[in-house]
Design an enzyme around this catalytic site. Structure first.
Site, PDB file in Angstrom:
ATOM      1  N   ASP A  87       0.832  -1.203   0.000  1.00 52.25           N
ATOM      2  CA  ASP A  87       0.000   0.000   0.000  1.00 52.25           C
ATOM      3  C   ASP A  87       0.874   1.262   0.000  1.00 52.25           C
ATOM      4  OD1 ASP A  87      -2.245  -1.530   0.024  1.00 52.25           O
ATOM      5  OD2 ASP A  87      -2.985  -0.879   1.966  1.00 52.25           O
ATOM      6  N   GLU A 133     -10.364  -8.287  -0.715  1.00 53.03           N
ATOM      7  CA  GLU A 133     -10.462  -9.743  -0.793  1.00 53.03           C
ATOM      8  C   GLU A 133     -11.571 -10.281   0.096  1.00 53.03           C
ATOM      9  OE1 GLU A 133      -5.674 -10.425  -1.589  1.00 53.03           O
ATOM     10  OE2 GLU A 133      -6.461 -10.505   0.451  1.00 53.03           O
ATOM     11  N   THR A 154      -5.071 -15.111  -5.849  1.00 49.89           N
ATOM     12  CA  THR A 154      -3.767 -14.457  -5.793  1.00 49.89           C
ATOM     13  C   THR A 154      -2.632 -15.478  -5.691  1.00 49.89           C
ATOM     14  OG1 THR A 154      -3.907 -14.266  -3.388  1.00 49.89           O
ATOM     15  CG2 THR A 154      -4.788 -12.441  -4.681  1.00 49.89           C
ATOM     16  N   GLU A 168      -3.837 -13.438 -10.142  1.00 57.17           N
ATOM     17  CA  GLU A 168      -2.952 -12.289  -9.971  1.00 57.17           C
ATOM     18  C   GLU A 168      -1.692 -12.765  -9.252  1.00 57.17           C
ATOM     19  OE1 GLU A 168      -4.990  -9.473  -7.562  1.00 57.17           O
ATOM     20  OE2 GLU A 168      -6.699  -9.255  -8.928  1.00 57.17           O
ATOM     21  N   LEU A 186       2.996 -10.691  -5.056  1.00 57.72           N
ATOM     22  CA  LEU A 186       4.149  -9.839  -4.799  1.00 57.72           C
ATOM     23  C   LEU A 186       4.832  -9.523  -6.126  1.00 57.72           C
ATOM     24  CD1 LEU A 186       5.588 -11.753  -1.698  1.00 57.72           C
ATOM     25  CD2 LEU A 186       4.240  -9.639  -1.677  1.00 57.72           C
TER      26      LEU A 186
END
Length: 447
Positions: free
Chosen positions: A115, A196, A360, A399, A402
């Site tokens: 973030d 999520e 993810t 996705e 990291l």
């Protein structure tokens, strides 16, 4: 005749290649849209973004993914929306031949891995401030409204969080999608922290959690306690609602069997995850999360009818996967032990409204480190669940969790996403590696 046959054969080959290729999208920076001094929204740098979009298209990108922040759009007051920055973004994407996956980001930006901005939920016009996820020790997070408060009136109009989410999405459709048709091709509904479908069980906020802590159950707000009491009474277990969660589950950074005191996750822990009480609590905790996902899916489908692509994102909680308890998954809301398949349950819930399963950590392998991580096996389980319930091509997207840095990671992604709906690459920055991105597109076009 021979020439025509060759042309038909070539057309068939091209069609198969096109069908096999996995579209590649790129996530935009979290602060692509910013607040203006007048309380509206604007693109941080529209000229730069225009150039980046052109370059993405030239390097094989299908589209982009962007966060549509609730905390920016409705910050001025209830039902006072400013989608102007997102309309400008859609026009730039259309100009450059890109599509958009738009995330309805009903969570706060700030406090999660990666973030780079601080965009809180627009609470200044809320009429109450007791609707937040809470831990046993009383730690509160304002990252996302507690799902147990989904039907609690929260503003001067008497709107509940579910009402607010619905009206926000309707306003987005009217203000952006209807004005630039065909550009926003998927809407992902933010269903929890980091967007999520999970609980805020592993929080970086105030240094509460670090990898690979087991995380904490976050079911101690007053609405969760009331819901649990009703469930306990309905199942003839009233004493199991005296506490809103197990008393022996430790804290955020407990490592079961290694350090800390969290016997709930041990095989010989008494009232552990496999006990009658453990099964009762985990069933309620995970079912509550599924019910929240179902409510959002139903709302989304009422606004964006099929076959429009609607999705929810499921988190890749891979640490402690190689254990009997799957503890980090349990605190996040994924009941993946006691012969439960958490991801099959999620996929079945999504199938009810034909909602895509986005997952993810697609770039990770079975490192099986000290944290008992087996990310590759976790991805395979989620992929299989989505494929069985929804169909791989329409129902599963991925996705990376990291930043990616190696060709080995590209190969891992290509193998895991093969046959899927799309792959979204994290993330477009000022030092974006264009050559590496082109390599990713090339490899995913082979699968």
């Amino acid at each position: 005749m021979l020439r025509r046959a060759l042309l038909l054969l070539l057309s068939a080959v091209i069609a198969r290649v096109a069908e096999a290729a996995v579209p590649v999208n790129v996530m935009l920076a979290l602060d692509t849209v910013v607040a203006t001094s007048s309380g509206g929204t604007a693109l941080a740098n529209s000229v730069q973004l225009d150039g980046q979009f052109a370059k993405l298209k030239a390097n094989g990108a299908t589209g982009i993914m962007a966060d549509c922040w609730w905390g920016l759009v409705e910050s001025a007051g209830p039902r006072q929306y400013d989608f102007s920055a997102y309309l400008a973004m859609a026009k730039l994407a259309q100009k450059n031949g890109l599509t958009i996956q738009m995330v309805m980001s009903f969570h706060q930006c700030g406090g999660n891995v990666g973030d780079t901005c601080n965009i809180p939920i627009p609470t200044k016009w809320f009429t109450r401030n007791d609707v937040w996820y809470t831990t046993r020790s009383g730690l509160v997070t304002t990252e996302y409204i507690s799902l147990w408060a989904d039907k609690v009136p929260l503003d001067k109009f008497g709107r509940t969080p579910l009402d607010m989410y619905r009206e926000f999405m309707v306003a987005f459709k009217t203000s952006v999608m209807d004005k630039v048709p065909g550009t926003v091709v998927e809407v992902q509904i933010g269903a929890g922290p980091a967007g999520e479908l999970r609980y805020p069980s592993y929080q970086l906020q105030d240094g509460r959690w670090s990898y690979c802590g087991i995380g904490e159950f976050t079911s101690y707000d007053m609405f969760a306690a009331g819901n649990l009491k009703a469930h306990a009474n309905a199942t003839n277990n009233p004493t199991w609602a005296l506490s809103a969660g197990p008393s022996n589950a430790g804290n955020f950074n407990c490592l079961p069997g290694v350090s800390g005191n969290c016997p709930f996750f041990l095989d010989n822990g008494g009232d552990n995850y496999a006990s009658a009480y453990g099964r009762f609590f985990l069933d309620w905790y995970s079912s509550s999360l599924l019910a929240h996902g179902r409510s959002l899916s139903q709302i989304g489908r009422s606004i964006f009818p099929a076959p429009f692509a609607l999705s929810l994102k499921v988190s890749g909680v891979h640490w402690w996967y190689n254990s009997n308890h799957h503890g980090a998954e349990l605190t996040a809301g994924y009941y993946n032990t006691n012969n439960h398949d958490a991801y099959a349950l999620v996929a079945a819930m999504l199938k009810e409204n034909n909602v895509r399963f986005c997952f993810t950590c697609m770039e990770m392998t079975n490192a099986n480190d000290a944290c008992r991580s087996m990310a590759g096996s976790l991805v395979s389980q989620a992929r299989n669940a989505a494929a069985n319930a929804l169909g791989l091509k329409a129902g599963f997207a991925g996705e990376n969790a990291l930043p990616m840095t190696s060709d080995a990671q590209v190969t891992t992604v290509a193998n895991q996403i093969a046959g899927g709906a799309s792959f979204t690459y994290l993330r477009l920055t000022n030092n974006f590696d264009w050559g590496y991105f082109a390599w990713i597109v090339t490899n995913l076009n082979k699968v």
